[in-house]
Design an enzyme around this catalytic site. Structure first.
Site, mmCIF file in Angstrom:
data_model
loop_
_atom_site.group_PDB
_atom_site.id
_atom_site.type_symbol
_atom_site.label_atom_id
_atom_site.label_comp_id
_atom_site.label_asym_id
_atom_site.label_seq_id
_atom_site.Cartn_x
_atom_site.Cartn_y
_atom_site.Cartn_z
ATOM 1 N N GLY A 98 24.540 -23.267 7.466
ATOM 2 C CA GLY A 98 24.815 -22.742 6.098
ATOM 3 C C GLY A 98 25.201 -21.151 6.111
ATOM 4 N N HIS A 99 25.395 -20.689 5.044
ATOM 5 C CA HIS A 99 25.907 -19.193 4.950
ATOM 6 C C HIS A 99 24.651 -18.372 5.167
ATOM 7 C CE1 HIS A 99 25.341 -19.420 0.274
ATOM 8 N NE2 HIS A 99 24.429 -20.131 0.737
ATOM 9 N N ASN A 100 24.740 -17.347 5.947
ATOM 10 C CA ASN A 100 23.762 -16.216 6.097
ATOM 11 C C ASN A 100 22.774 -16.750 6.966
ATOM 12 O OD1 ASN A 100 24.961 -15.533 2.862
ATOM 13 N ND2 ASN A 100 24.924 -13.985 4.352
#
EC number: 2.3.1.191
Lengths: 357, 357, 357
Positions: A251-253
């Protein structure tokens, strides 16, 4: 194509014991190797096979060599890690035997004039490279790959067919990205903009722009159809020598620490940090916004919902058993509170009778 | 690129308090924003940061504005939902800053003469659009996408590279479909045609033709490498404003209600109906032929095997704990029936002694 | 397009009862069929619908036909397996109605001169076929597919868009491979080459070359975005008539026995053997290096960590229940050892008192 033990040891180190001029033409397991092949002893419990193997030469650790009853008629390359040594030699044989794709850009590829492609890179048919992208020396970009604007692909990287790397990402040197992987897709973020409750609810989800990128270090391998989302504001980070299997979602980050390996079908939700040297088993799920420390091992199929900071092995998966047996256990689990009540009642009765005795 | 607060409020609503002519050039969190940036207060617990932020202006809810000790030297756009407002403004800044792909069809794209492509659509390199397909106004179809015959892509939609939409599907306006997603692949259906039992079994699986399509409403987002199967006879349906993350599988003839969000690695088996405004966590599995009501939330990693009609939160996942501790618990779960027997025996003994007392 | 019952029975067998010259133009369920359509009775519990259906003819098993009160005005094709028969007829209607892609190679495809493509194969736009590959008779290779060097695709196979098959793989006749599937990607194998412990650890993972291929038998179907890794030394093997759903991962050196079906989101780790006629449910995970016998069924979401040799149904998944209820049970599971201790104490107390009585 054959190599002498001397040539091999000059490239990868180790000490030749026996005939350094002996030529080998490939690798094989101890019990299958022929006189023109190099075998390896990765596990000491197979030491006796070294005595009987047909292999011309054997990769062996110094301690194991010392235990051999006889070295008669055999040569060795002595190295502390024969299995890793085997892997390196095997790769060399493959590289020597594989047809070399000629450097250059296939005429069907579409390269933006502002992109920089190293002259010794190999750009396959139907590849698309957008404005400002940079393709490093000796990189190999296979058919139907798309590289977004401003994205950088490190030297000696190999992107297999149908990989998509969105704009503004950075892949380090010597990356291997398998077919169908997607790097830099939007993170999954939406602001709720609803009014009213229940069926009267109206409104919509408003997309949160995802303007970070993906920063991938050196020597990373990414499996087929794996997806790594770009960050919302800052980058998603994959550090050096991370190895990710097929069909994994990052997922993002997220930040994945160096040397960590993630097995197939695992999913790491957004903004989670995984330490260095971790091992994430197949189909593991890790919740968002948690931290796993260095040297954390999560066994296959487990779910991580909270931070696990200490090194160690963590689990939450049951192994499959007979369906009827499982259903019985599962029903008991659902009624554990009743079992506890019965124990409480027993304890109270016993206490009361004890008092009365 | 800078915009005045007045320009922003004219586009997205809200009331400017302070200097409507103030220009901002981007967005940032309260604690990082500079005087040329617009910050936002999404969570009242950070109210004190509004007092200290360097931001030129702040998006704020009316109730929070009222609580501020000082508005000195700061301007505001007052809106009931600063987070959604932030998302919309941020998207506007991105749109203004992004290079515009020129409308038209890349010369390497292969478009069937019977397909209709809006003149202001952007069709990338190596795109394939089959007979009778319709591409709506301003749609953007990226490199290496394939659109099957008769499929319709709504206006303002954006299909990222390597997306495949099979024939006879319908994607509504403003869709975002990330790279590698597959829409309209055959549902998984086979009729057993076997004779005999056990090792004497002969025959085969006969494929059930899948002749429905996929109907996707407006404002849907579909994640990278997600797959949505076509229906067997009727359509698979994804209603408006559904948001689906990466690597999600939606089986044939599912119906996903409006505004529902489905996180990464989830799988919904065939013929299942999920209500409106549901939240399906990451790696959740939902069995086939069940119904989830509106406003159902299933937490990450859970498995749904029966219909869940009432709104609420549902779970079946254990969090990972230390491996040894888990194994001990798991062994006890497998032997719960023995524990229950021991309780029964205790109860019987106690009852007998009570009778005898 | 209409076919007489006689034409249908000549092709697929079965006995016509009633009007063999009756024409039908398609198939429909009993309760929706019109006089120009053919319906089918797959489940005896719907026998009464055969009496009331508007269908012109019905596919029916001999035993069910015998139970009918009246055959008045209706014709039948009598077959032991009406559902499989329906599937075959439906596929025929689809084949008759579908536009035929003309045989030949699209001018935008890139075919190595040393590849052999059958003259009646259909090679779509932007396809890439590398050196020495062989494409069988009537195979259909859709847009943007890549076939690696030396790979063989069997006759009558259909590869949907964006499929990638690496070099040295072998796909049998009549395969269906859905969009985005990847066949032959490297197995996930690395030799650890580290020194030191904890934070002092240095070294790297050394890639184990994956030089096996993937061998896929006849009549196999592979779902969208599914990944099947090539073997390390020997091949990964998928036997005939295996059916694999979307987003499934098959690790290197797995062997999947004939007629086995694997539902979506399942993952099979490396070197695992699954028997013939198995059914692997959705999102099941199977560990590496284990063996499942023939006729093993694993229910959805279960995890298999050890060999399961006997035929039967195996499970390890809990169904989702209300979140609060689940958390209560989960807490009790974590404390089962305490419950067991309390039972032990009760037993000891009772035994002591019994002795003293």
């Amino acid at each position: 194509m054959a190599l002498t033990l001397e040539q091999i040891s000059q490239r990868f180190g180790g000490e030749v014991v026996g005939d350094a001029a002996l030529k080998v033409a490939g690798l094989a397991p101890l019990d299958q190797a022929q006189p023109h092949q190099l075998a390896f002893l990765a596990n000491p419990k197979y030491l006796s096979q070294v005595e009987t193997t047909q292999a011309g030469a054997v990769l062996i650790a110094p301690g194991d060599l010392a235990k051999l009853a006889s070295r008669e008629g055999r040569s060795f390359i002595v190295t502390p890690n024969p299995y890793a040594y085997f892997a390196r030699v095997a790769q060399w044989f493959i590289d020597l035997a594989s047809p070399k794709a000629p450097a250059g850009v296939h005429p069907s590829a579409v390269i933006d004039p502002s992109a920089q492609v190293a002259p010794d890179a190999v750009i396959g048919p139907h590849v698309v490279i957008e404005a400002g992208a940079v393709i490093g020396a000796r990189a190999r970009i296979d058919a139907n790959v798309t590289i977004g604007r401003g994205t950088r692909i490190g030297e000696d990287s190999h992107l297999y067919p149908n990989v998509a790397v969105y704009h503004g990402c950075n892949i380090g040197p010597r990356a291997i990205v398998h077919a169908g992987a997607v790097i830099g897709s939007d993170g999954f973020g939406f602001a709720p903009d609803f009014e009213g409750e229940g069926e009267a609810r109206t409104g919509s989800w408003v997309k949160i722009p995802q303007v970070g990128g993906v920063a991938i270090g050196a020597d990373v391998e990414i499996g087929a159809n794996t997806t790594i989302d770009r960050g919302a504001m800052a980058d998603t980070i994959i550090e050096e020598c991370v190895k990710i299997d097929n069909l994994v979602q990052i997922g993002h980050n997220c930040k994945i620490g160096a040397y960590t390996v993630i097995a197939g079908c695992a999913g790491i939700a957004g903004s989670t940090t995984i330490g260095r040297h971790c091992m994430i088993g197949g189909a593991v799920g890790v919740a968002g916004h948690v931290t796993l420390g260095d040297f954390v091992i999560v066994t296959a199929k487990s779910g991580v919902s909270k931070s696990l900071l200490k090194p160690g092995i963590y689990t939450s998966a049951f192994p499959a058993v007979g369906h009827a047996e499982w259903n019985k256990s599962a029903a008991l689990v659902r009624n554990l509170d009743k079992m506890r009540e019965r124990i409480k009642t027993l304890e109270a009765t016993l206490a009361e009778r004890g008092d009365n005795a």
